[in-house]
Design a protein around this motif. Structure first.
Motif, PDB file in Angstrom:
ATOM      1  N   ASN A 101       0.827  -1.206   0.000  1.00 47.36           N
ATOM      2  CA  ASN A 101       0.000   0.000   0.000  1.00 47.36           C
ATOM      3  C   ASN A 101       0.863   1.258   0.000  1.00 47.36           C
ATOM      4  O   ASN A 101       1.904   1.293   0.661  1.00 47.36           O
ATOM      5  N   ARG A 105      -1.793   9.500   0.946  1.00 50.35           N
ATOM      6  CA  ARG A 105      -2.726   9.818  -0.126  1.00 50.35           C
ATOM      7  C   ARG A 105      -2.083  10.867  -1.029  1.00 50.35           C
ATOM      8  O   ARG A 105      -1.172  11.572  -0.596  1.00 50.35           O
ATOM      9  N   PRO A 106      -2.552  10.975  -2.273  1.00 47.92           N
ATOM     10  CA  PRO A 106      -1.987  12.016  -3.139  1.00 47.92           C
ATOM     11  C   PRO A 106      -2.140  13.389  -2.494  1.00 47.92           C
ATOM     12  O   PRO A 106      -3.152  13.676  -1.861  1.00 47.92           O
ATOM     13  N   GLN A 107      -1.103  14.217  -2.656  1.00 54.94           N
ATOM     14  CA  GLN A 107      -1.140  15.562  -2.049  1.00 54.94           C
ATOM     15  C   GLN A 107      -1.732  16.590  -2.986  1.00 54.94           C
ATOM     16  O   GLN A 107      -2.028  17.704  -2.574  1.00 54.94           O
TER      17      GLN A 107
ATOM     18  N   TRP B 129      -5.592   4.737  -2.158  1.00 52.67           N
ATOM     19  CA  TRP B 129      -5.451   6.205  -2.251  1.00 52.67           C
ATOM     20  C   TRP B 129      -6.337   6.818  -3.337  1.00 52.67           C
ATOM     21  O   TRP B 129      -6.378   8.034  -3.493  1.00 52.67           O
ATOM     22  N   ASP B 130      -7.016   5.977  -4.103  1.00 54.43           N
ATOM     23  CA  ASP B 130      -7.833   6.437  -5.233  1.00 54.43           C
ATOM     24  C   ASP B 130      -9.197   6.881  -4.700  1.00 54.43           C
ATOM     25  O   ASP B 130      -9.922   6.078  -4.112  1.00 54.43           O
ATOM     26  N   ASN B 131      -9.546   8.149  -4.905  1.00 55.13           N
ATOM     27  CA  ASN B 131     -10.779   8.647  -4.289  1.00 55.13           C
ATOM     28  C   ASN B 131     -11.997   8.583  -5.198  1.00 55.13           C
ATOM     29  O   ASN B 131     -12.960   9.311  -5.001  1.00 55.13           O
TER      30      ASN B 131
END
Lengths: 141, 166
Positions: A101, A105-107, B129-131
């Motif tokens: 994982n 999360r993307p910033q 992490w994919d929203n």
């Protein structure tokens, strides 16, 4: 921390030891062609170490002339794999290649001024409830 | 009835696509369907991103311009395909196993006009992490190809009906 990743066909496997400073979704035209999609998703680190577990000799690296854009990929299956930028001082890891994982999360979304004209509100596309022929069990309500 | 020029035109403007290095180029001569995004683990590995973005279109509307000899092919045992430029690694179109349609990655297309993403596939196996959220035009896995084709071509079918060209 250790992160593992690899390509679609399994020829290339890698391990990253350390931490990532950033995670960006890039919508520029180079990244769209690079991925074939709306944006790339890359993790960046100036300190982490990359170790190839297998298949390093199968990787191909392409540097788009007159740009800093670099893409490394498995020469057998075409999957995106990590590469070094800025004379080896910046490690770039495609998030999609991770088998562990992602640690964050993307910033942010970057290069939004050059995104595709169809790349709008992708997270709020209308519901399929309006399609009467799509009410099967595979539709997520 | 007022008909948009692109809907009534018998010869839509061509859409061109190119890989990152420009070695591989192709042309789409017919109207372009809408796109889907697939979030499955295979599409994530291939693209290195959260999903691919692509469509299917009739092989009669697709032409290679150049570089077809520089395309490498890979296929998993389950039939998942990857065609890519051997020089720059961009994923490129391929003739699908049905022999009638080309799979075309949207990220390579230069001058898309009306096409939009209308479906998310395999959201059950998306990255953490994919929203991409539930409640969108999303499938937990893969719909049937007929169903997906109908969704991707729905806008064009509506245009044809509006123009009486059916």
């Amino acid at each position: 921390m250790k992160f593992l990743g690899g390509c679609l066909c399994g020829a290339v496997h890698y391990e990253v030891t350390g931490s990532f400073e950033s995670f960006f979704l890039c919508h520029c035209s180079h990244c769209r062609k690079d991925t074939g999609s709306s944006h790339a998703a890359n993790l960046f680190s100036k300190t982490a170490e990359l170790r190839w577990l297998s298949g390093e000799s199968q990787t191909t690296t392409y540097n788009l002339p007159d740009t800093a854009h670099v893409k490394s990929f498995c020469a057998i299956c075409g999957s995106a794999v990590p590469h070094q930028q800025m004379n080896g001082t910046l490690l770039v890891v495609p998030a999609g290649s991770l088998e562990t994982n992602a640690p964050m999360r993307p910033q942010g979304h970057i290069f939004m001024h050059s995104k595709a004209n169809w790349d709008e509100h992708l997270e709020s596309i209308r519901s399929f409830a309006s399609y009467p022929d799509l009410s099967g069990p595979s539709v997520q309500k | 009835m007022s008909i948009p020029p692109e809907a009534s035109s018998s010869k839509p403007r061509s859409i061109f696509g190119q890989c990152l290095c420009g070695s591989v180029e192709f042309e789409i001569s017919g109207p372009l369907p809408d796109f889907y995004q697939c979030h499955c683990s295979l599409c994530r590995k291939l693209s290195g991103s959260g999903c691919d973005t692509a469509t299917f279109l009739s092989s009669t509307h697709f032409q290679w311009v150049r570089g077809q000899d520089g395309v490498k092919s890979f296929k998993t045992e389950s039939g998942y395909r990857s065609e890519f430029c051997e020089r720059c690694g961009s994923t490129v179109p391929h003739l699908m196993d049905n022999g009638r349609q080309y799979w075309v990655p949207a990220g390579l297309l230069a001058n898309v006009r009306d096409s939009r993403v209308v479906a998310h596939l395999f959201v059950s196996s998306k990255a953490a992490w994919d929203n991409v959220a539930a409640g969108e035009a999303s499938y937990t896995e893969m719909p049937s190809m007929d169903e997906l084709n109908a969704v991707l071509h729905r806008r064009l079918a509506a245009q044809r009906m509006d123009s009486g060209d059916v």
